[in-house]
Design a protein around this motif. Structure first.
Motif, PDB file in Angstrom:
ATOM      1  N   ILE A 383       0.856  -1.183   0.000  1.00  0.00           N
ATOM      2  CA  ILE A 383       0.000   0.000   0.000  1.00  0.00           C
ATOM      3  C   ILE A 383       0.894   1.236   0.000  1.00  0.00           C
ATOM      4  N   ALA A 385       0.712   5.418  -0.219  1.00  0.00           N
ATOM      5  CA  ALA A 385      -0.188   6.558  -0.090  1.00  0.00           C
ATOM      6  C   ALA A 385       0.502   7.817  -0.609  1.00  0.00           C
ATOM      7  N   ILE A 552      -4.354   6.727   6.274  1.00  0.00           N
ATOM      8  CA  ILE A 552      -3.237   6.026   5.625  1.00  0.00           C
ATOM      9  C   ILE A 552      -2.063   5.834   6.601  1.00  0.00           C
ATOM     10  N   ALA A 555      -0.033   2.602   5.988  1.00  0.00           N
ATOM     11  CA  ALA A 555       0.463   2.311   4.641  1.00  0.00           C
ATOM     12  C   ALA A 555       1.925   1.862   4.692  1.00  0.00           C
TER      13      ALA A 555
END
Length: 602
Positions: A383, A385, A552, A555
């Motif tokens: 992930i 961001a 986030i 992340a």
């Protein structure tokens, strides 16, 4: 400064109407000639009536002639008139049919061409335009062109043929009398020119005042709650009332002289005016022995018939301006830059789902770069961001990955394949997206979810809706999944977002781009969306555009954009420890703030 060669090229370039009508130019010319010739033939009965009248006036003993002789002389005239009338009507019908068939062909080609063009333009093109602009060019402007192709040219052909044959016939009868009775027509153009000059400056003033009235109206309506709350109706009405008065005064200044000049122009070629000139001239010519009384009848029948076609030509030429504007917008749509198609021989196939931004720069124009030298990698099953102040280019970066645009410099690769050489259909099988601005089409909920996978079964659509936590809401609609968006399916912003998530779930892409999908959701919808996205994001590569930093925090990597560049990157804890731009954003409450150069001192 443009070169003389460029100026010459622009001068040689055909106008917008000529460009649009090029495929059917031959048919339009044929329809114009058919309509014009047919109209000329339909005027033959007028000459026949004048001929029979002349016979009666010049030969009072006509009734004493033998019946067979009288029948022969008049009968042939009547027969020719009837034949010409029906032939003329047939030719006019053929001209109108030809024009309408040409119009049908053009409309079909334009609608097909615009649809094919829009299918190839960058998706970002749509984000900078309203649906109304696209609809005007694809629908309204093409309807406007229908009046041009199906009616304008045949009408011009009929009007010009009437004027041409009538003037030629009058000159053939007696050129001296013809010049006299045609004098009102040049007078019409003199007054018309004066009317156009008179309306020039007042028209600009009227347009200016009308714009001010629009602004005053918006201010008045939007400020109504404050007006009612604080009771200052007198002050609130003053600016609006002054704007209305200014428009009224500008309108009077425009229409006063214009109406007078146009009234004079129309009076010059009114049938009664023209007939009066014919009778006065005929009386003079007969009294001087220059013309027989019977010859005046032809002038009295034919000359007033020129008035209506001349007025129609004036109206048609005036309407040509709106058709030119419509043609210009249609051409603009057809010339919209497109994403260049990838030749089959040059197409590249992604080896995996790793995404690399390599020295990517993008600018809407050279003076305003949005992104500069952006380089990073989205590794599979991670992930990433993107955060930063408003206007830093976060959404533009996501749109580049989705190929809404192509980079100005650098390249973006998917599994080693340059996105510019990846087939569009294949690209969107690898990359899905859920954006802030959800676009749902006017179709059923089922069709909206299955938009990227039309062959999906009803069970697959329902499973995607369940995964997006929107299944129960859909069942509550009047017709369930068959409810039509905008008709019996009125959805909130958060619910529309969940439909968008269901659409992405059905495609099942390995890479997912999320541009703050919960921005339009209320608290309840936000929880449902977050749950749906959390479940859907498992085992996928995510690129998240975040406006709320608390969404986030976990992340794998956070990229901080500012001033068109990546200025920081790391985990949430690492970035806070550096006490840089990310820490400043976090300290401000975890939301976007204006870019550093836009912050104004207190």
């Amino acid at each position: 400064m443009s070169s003389p060669d460029n100026t010459t090229d622009r001068a040689k370039q055909p106008g917008p109407i000529s460009q649009v009508l090029a495929p059917i130019r031959g048919r339009l010319i044929a329809s114009t000639l058919l309509a014009g010739l047919g109209t000329m033939l339909t005027l033959v009965p007028l000459a026949g009536i004048a001929h029979i009248g002349a016979l009666a006036l010049d030969r009072p003993d006509l009734a004493d002639l033998l019946p067979v002789q009288a029948q022969t002389e008049i009968g042939w005239t009547v027969a020719v008139c009837v034949i010409c009338l029906f032939m003329g009507m047939t030719l006019i019908l053929a001209g109108e049919l030809t024009a309408h068939l040409a119009d049908n062909r053009l409309v079909h080609q334009l609608r097909l061409a615009t649809a094919q063009r829009l299918a190839k333009v960058p998706l970002g093109w749509f984000s900078s335009r309203t649906s109304g602009e696209v609809k005007q060019a694809m629908q309204d402007d093409i309807v406007t062109l229908h009046s041009l192709t199906a009616h304008f040219y045949t009408a011009v052909g009929r009007a010009c043929s009437v004027i041409l044959i009538s003037v030629s016939y009058l000159l053939w009868l007696d050129w001296r009398m013809a010049l006299l009775v045609l004098l009102p027509f040049p007078g019409f153009f003199v007054f018309l020119r004066r009317a156009m000059k008179t309306s020039g400056a007042p028209m600009q003033d009227f347009v200016t005042e009308a714009g001010r009235l629009n602004s005053a109206t918006v201010e008045f309506v939007t400020g109504m709650p404050v007006v009612k709350a604080f009771g200052v109706t007198g002050k609130a009405h003053t600016s609006y009332r002054n704007a209305v008065d200014s428009v009224a005064q500008a309108f009077i200044k425009l229409t006063g002289p214009l109406v007078v000049a146009m009234a004079h122009a129309h009076a010059m070629i009114a049938p009664i005016t023209v007939l009066g000139v014919v009778l006065a001239g005929g009386t003079l010519f007969v009294s001087q022995g220059w013309m027989a009384p019977a010859e005046v009848l032809a002038f009295a029948l034919v000359t007033p018939g020129i008035c209506a076609p001349l007025l129609m030509l004036h109206t048609l030429l005036h309407d040509l301006g709106s058709a030119g504007g419509a043609a210009q917008r249609v051409i603009g749509l057809l010339e919209t830059p497109i994403l260049q198609p990838v030749p089959v021989a040059q197409q590249q196939t992604p080896a995996d789902h790793e995404i690399r931004f390599q020295d990517v720069s993008y600018a809407y124009d050279p003076q305003h770069p949005v992104l500069s030298d952006i380089s990073f990698t989205l590794r599979p099953n991670t992930i990433t961001a993107i955060v930063g102040p408003s206007g830093a280019g976060k959404s533009t970066l996501a749109q580049l990955l989705l190929r809404f645009f192509d980079p100005t410099e650098g390249c973006i690769t998917l599994g080693g394949a340059d996105l510019r050489y990846v087939d569009t259909a294949q690209l969107y099988r690898h990359i899905g997206f859920v954006l802030q601005d959800v676009r749902l089409i006017h179709a059923s909920v089922r069709d909206n979810i299955a938009l990227g996978h039309p062959s999906a079964s009803a069970q697959e659509v329902e499973q995607a809706a369940r995964a997006a936590n929107i299944h129960e809401r859909i069942l509550a609609l009047p017709r369930g999944y068959d409810s039509v968006i905008g008709e019996d399916a009125q959805l909130s912003g958060g619910e529309r977002q969940r439909i968008s998530v269901a659409r992405a779930v059905l495609l099942d892409p390995p890479v997912l781009v999320l541009d703050e999908p919960t921005a339009a959701a209320d608290a309840q919808n936000e929880v449902a969306l977050q749950n749906a996205l959390s479940e859907f994001a498992k085992d996928r590569t995510l690129l998240v555009i975040a406006h709320r930093l608390d969404t986030i925090m976990h992340a794998d990597r956070i990229l901080v954009l500012d001033g068109s560049r990546i200025i920081e990157q790391g985990t949430h804890a690492q970035l806070l420890g550096r006490n840089g731009r990310y820490a400043q954003l976090w300290a401000k409450g975890g939301y976007d703030i204006p870019a550093a150069e836009e912050v104004q001192p207190c």
